[in-house]
Enzyme design. Structure first.
Site, PDB file in Angstrom:
ATOM      1  N   ASP A   1      -3.668 -38.412  27.825  1.00 23.03           N
ATOM      2  CA  ASP A   1      -2.933 -37.263  28.369  1.00 23.03           C
ATOM      3  C   ASP A   1      -1.540 -37.152  27.764  1.00 23.03           C
ATOM      4  OD1 ASP A   1      -5.095 -36.696  29.845  1.00 23.03           O
ATOM      5  OD2 ASP A   1      -4.252 -37.305  31.789  1.00 23.03           O
ATOM      6  N   LYS A   2      -0.875 -38.278  27.711  1.00 27.80           N
ATOM      7  CA  LYS A   2       0.473 -38.315  27.130  1.00 27.80           C
ATOM      8  C   LYS A   2       0.417 -37.824  25.678  1.00 27.80           C
ATOM      9  CE  LYS A   2       4.581 -40.521  26.122  1.00 27.80           C
ATOM     10  NZ  LYS A   2       5.829 -39.804  26.256  1.00 27.80           N
TER      11      LYS A   2
ATOM     12  N   ARG B   1       5.559 -53.390  26.859  1.00 27.36           N
ATOM     13  CA  ARG B   1       6.882 -53.697  27.410  1.00 27.36           C
ATOM     14  C   ARG B   1       6.908 -55.112  27.974  1.00 27.36           C
ATOM     15  NH1 ARG B   1       9.986 -48.346  29.398  1.00 27.36           N
ATOM     16  NH2 ARG B   1       9.775 -47.363  27.358  1.00 27.36           N
TER      17      ARG B   1
ATOM     18  N   ARG C   1       9.512 -64.376  25.303  1.00 29.99           N
ATOM     19  CA  ARG C   1       9.422 -63.532  24.107  1.00 29.99           C
ATOM     20  C   ARG C   1       8.158 -63.843  23.324  1.00 29.99           C
ATOM     21  NH1 ARG C   1      14.986 -62.962  20.859  1.00 29.99           N
ATOM     22  NH2 ARG C   1      13.785 -61.406  19.757  1.00 29.99           N
TER      23      ARG C   1
ATOM     24  N   ASP D   1      20.591 -51.377  12.648  1.00 31.44           N
ATOM     25  CA  ASP D   1      21.789 -52.210  12.887  1.00 31.44           C
ATOM     26  C   ASP D   1      22.884 -51.807  11.891  1.00 31.44           C
ATOM     27  OD1 ASP D   1      20.208 -55.148  14.050  1.00 31.44           O
ATOM     28  OD2 ASP D   1      19.167 -53.460  13.170  1.00 31.44           O
TER      29      ASP D   1
ATOM     30  N   ARG E   1      24.551 -48.556  12.820  1.00 29.71           N
ATOM     31  CA  ARG E   1      25.491 -48.801  13.934  1.00 29.71           C
ATOM     32  C   ARG E   1      26.780 -49.433  13.391  1.00 29.71           C
ATOM     33  NH1 ARG E   1      20.626 -51.079  17.617  1.00 29.71           N
ATOM     34  NH2 ARG E   1      20.200 -49.191  18.799  1.00 29.71           N
TER      35      ARG E   1
ATOM     36  N   HIS F   1      16.414 -58.549  12.594  1.00 29.66           N
ATOM     37  CA  HIS F   1      16.847 -57.412  13.400  1.00 29.66           C
ATOM     38  C   HIS F   1      17.119 -57.964  14.794  1.00 29.66           C
ATOM     39  CE1 HIS F   1      16.905 -53.665  15.608  1.00 29.66           C
ATOM     40  NE2 HIS F   1      15.798 -53.968  16.257  1.00 29.66           N
TER      41      HIS F   1
HETATM   42  P1  6V0 Z   1       7.344 -46.935  24.855  1.00 30.77           P
HETATM   43  O1  6V0 Z   1       8.056 -45.689  25.272  1.00 30.77           O
HETATM   44  O2  6V0 Z   1       6.805 -47.865  25.878  1.00 30.77           O
HETATM   45  O3  6V0 Z   1       6.154 -46.493  23.867  1.00 30.77           O
HETATM   46  C1  6V0 Z   1       5.168 -47.349  23.411  1.00 30.77           C
HETATM   47  C2  6V0 Z   1       3.923 -46.517  23.181  1.00 30.77           C
HETATM   48  O4  6V0 Z   1       2.911 -47.355  22.609  1.00 30.77           O
HETATM   49  C3  6V0 Z   1       3.339 -45.937  24.468  1.00 30.77           C
HETATM   50  O5  6V0 Z   1       3.168 -44.536  24.360  1.00 30.77           O
HETATM   51  C4  6V0 Z   1       1.998 -46.648  24.595  1.00 30.77           C
HETATM   52  O6  6V0 Z   1       0.984 -45.861  25.215  1.00 30.77           O
HETATM   53  C5  6V0 Z   1       1.682 -46.928  23.133  1.00 30.77           C
HETATM   54  N1  6V0 Z   1       0.650 -47.944  22.971  1.00 30.77           N
HETATM   55  C6  6V0 Z   1       0.475 -49.088  23.679  1.00 30.77           C
HETATM   56  N2  6V0 Z   1      -0.623 -49.716  23.238  1.00 30.77           N
HETATM   57  C7  6V0 Z   1      -1.144 -48.976  22.233  1.00 30.77           C
HETATM   58  C8  6V0 Z   1      -2.279 -49.118  21.396  1.00 30.77           C
HETATM   59  N3  6V0 Z   1      -3.100 -50.168  21.471  1.00 30.77           N
HETATM   60  N4  6V0 Z   1      -2.518 -48.155  20.492  1.00 30.77           N
HETATM   61  C9  6V0 Z   1      -1.719 -47.096  20.370  1.00 30.77           C
HETATM   62  N5  6V0 Z   1      -0.611 -46.903  21.145  1.00 30.77           N
HETATM   63  C10 6V0 Z   1      -0.343 -47.837  22.064  1.00 30.77           C
HETATM   64  O7  6V0 Z   1       8.283 -47.820  23.914  1.00 30.77           O
HETATM   65  P2  6V0 Z   1       9.431 -47.271  22.921  1.00 30.77           P
HETATM   66  O8  6V0 Z   1       8.914 -46.077  22.214  1.00 30.77           O
HETATM   67  O9  6V0 Z   1      10.733 -47.214  23.621  1.00 30.77           O
HETATM   68  O10 6V0 Z   1       9.511 -48.495  21.871  1.00 30.77           O
HETATM   69  C11 6V0 Z   1       8.460 -48.729  20.968  1.00 30.77           C
HETATM   70  C12 6V0 Z   1       8.700 -50.005  20.169  1.00 30.77           C
HETATM   71  O11 6V0 Z   1       9.766 -49.809  19.240  1.00 30.77           O
HETATM   72  C13 6V0 Z   1       9.098 -51.203  21.025  1.00 30.77           C
HETATM   73  O12 6V0 Z   1       8.437 -52.361  20.521  1.00 30.77           O
HETATM   74  C14 6V0 Z   1      10.599 -51.300  20.794  1.00 30.77           C
HETATM   75  O13 6V0 Z   1      11.097 -52.596  21.025  1.00 30.77           O
HETATM   76  C15 6V0 Z   1      10.657 -50.913  19.332  1.00 30.77           C
HETATM   77  N6  6V0 Z   1      11.983 -50.502  18.838  1.00 30.77           N
HETATM   78  C16 6V0 Z   1      12.330 -50.923  17.595  1.00 30.77           C
HETATM   79  C17 6V0 Z   1      13.554 -50.583  17.043  1.00 30.77           C
HETATM   80  C18 6V0 Z   1      13.922 -51.073  15.673  1.00 30.77           C
HETATM   81  O14 6V0 Z   1      15.067 -50.897  15.222  1.00 30.77           O
HETATM   82  N7  6V0 Z   1      12.999 -51.686  14.950  1.00 30.77           N
HETATM   83  C19 6V0 Z   1      14.451 -49.761  17.763  1.00 30.77           C
HETATM   84  C20 6V0 Z   1      14.085 -49.298  18.979  1.00 30.77           C
HETATM   85  C21 6V0 Z   1      12.834 -49.671  19.634  1.00 30.77           C
END
Ligand code: 6V0
Length: 332
Positions: A55-56, A98, A105, A165, A168, A192
């Site tokens: 849905d999302k 999450r 970790r 980084d 920033r 990172h």
């Molecule tokens: P979010 O908003 O929880 O999005 C994660 C998405 O992944 C969700 O829509 C989930 O449904 C989807 N997902 C989960 N499992 C699966 C799967 N098996 N197949 C496909 N999709 C799936 O997280 P957000 O978008 O905030 O962050 C995403 C990731 O980016 C995290 O690991 C953060 O830690 C990372 N970031 C990395 C950064 C960097 O500089 N490298 C910076 C910011 C965030």
């Protein structure tokens, strides 16, 4: 097919123009910020979105499609099925789980490793010639994981690493000196996050090398001020997450800038996570961490020879050791 033809054909559409396709896996905050920046900057002819939540995923696809009247023409598609990503030039992975309260970790990493086992093989199957760009955290270890799972040569697997980084860092230095951040050349390398290394010796503003200038002028530069700027960079991700729950806009622009350099063969230098073994005396195993790398259409073209002080070189090696220790606990 529509019967109504508002335009009378005079010539068939060109089939010779290079067609660029980008896939984004994970349509959370980060994936969507990247997708929308790619669209507004006209970086792709086709954009494919994949997520595990139907849905999302459909909601996000429709919401972007509804902006078509204001954007360059891009075909936007979304599916739970990876066949939608077929023939991509660039695949960006932002999917991640999450952290649960109290979770280590390492446990989080193991759950993300399981996720990558479901993501990387189908991406590779449908786009065997693509470049993989990993954004999910911990980005350096997950870039290594993606490299291992993909079987790709190392030049085609890149982690967004310290590109964010570094931006920033450039913002904070520019703010401190009251100049334009685009005139500040400054790199953060290594892991990172917490053990990242600021390359103070290579900072220049408008062509003026900052540290050697200050030394020549015999101005006792405030080491503490400089160190505080680096500390602020490390803290700033936590600060944004504490304030708004996640980070999105800066990572969106930062990854779009990598996509532009790669797909348009710009050969710009970006601090990104690459296979670092053999560079800057980094030994001890296959480790991905950020180094200033030249990127182009075939991925990583090379790593620049920035002059490091002994202290910086030591910190970089420690950063590599930290990542290798985590990696050694994983079974890939
Ligand atoms: P979010 O908003 O929880 O999005 C994660 C998405 O992944 C969700 O829509 C989930 O449904 C989807 N997902 C989960 N499992 C699966 C799967 N098996 N197949 C496909 N999709 C799936 O997280 P957000 O978008 O905030 O962050 C995403 C990731 O980016 C995290 O690991 C953060 O830690 C990372 N970031 C990395 C950064 C960097 O500089 N490298 C910076 C910011 C965030």
């Amino acid at each position: 097919q529509a019967f109504f033809k508002p335009i009378q054909n005079a010539a068939p559409p060109s089939s010779t123009k290079r067609h660029t396709k980008i896939s984004v896996v994970g349509v959370g905050n980060v994936g969507m910020a990247i997708a929308q920046t790619i669209l507004t900057q006209d970086l792709a002819d086709e954009l494919a979105l994949v997520d595990a939540k139907a849905d999302k995923l459909r909601g996000e696809m429709l919401d972007l499609q509804h902006a078509a009247a204001f954007l360059p023409r891009t075909k936007i598609q979304a599916s739970l099925d990876y066949s939608i990503t077929s023939g991509s030039d660039l695949c960006i992975i932002t999917a991640g789980v999450r952290q649960n309260p109290g979770e280590t970790r390492l446990n989080l990493l193991e759950r993300n490793l399981a996720l990558f086992r479901n993501i990387v093989p189908p991406l590779v199957k449908y786009s065997p010639d693509c470049i993989l760009l990993v954004v999910s955290n911990p980005v350096d270890v997950l870039t290594y994981v993606a490299w291992k799972l993909s079987g790709f040569p190392p030049n085609r697997v890149i982690g967004s690493g310290t590109n964010l980084d570094s931006s920033r860092f450039r913002f904070l230095i520019a703010d401190h000196l009251d100049v334009n951040a685009q005139d500040v050349q400054a790199y953060i390398v290594g892991e990172h996050g917490d053990s990242s290394v600021a390359l103070w010796s290579s900072i220049s503003v408008g062509g003026v090398p900052v540290l050697s200038f200050l030394k020549r002028q015999q101005i006792a530069y405030e080491k503490e001020t400089l160190e505080n700027i680096h500390k602020e960079v490390v803290q700033s991700a936590y600060e944004v997450i504490n304030l708004k729950g996640y980070t999105s806009w800066a990572i969106g622009y930062s990854v779009a800038s990598l996509a532009r350099t790669i797909l348009r063969d710009q050969r710009r230098v970006h601090p990104v996570s690459v296979l670092a073994k053999g560079f800057y005396e980094i030994e001890g195993g296959d480790v991905f961490l950020s180094l200033p790398a030249q990127l182009g259409r075939s991925g990583v073209l090379g790593v620049t020879n920035v002059h490091l002080t002994d202290e910086e070189a030591g910190q970089l090696k420690d950063s590599a050791k930290t990542i290798l220790e985590v990696q050694s606990q994983l079974k890939i």
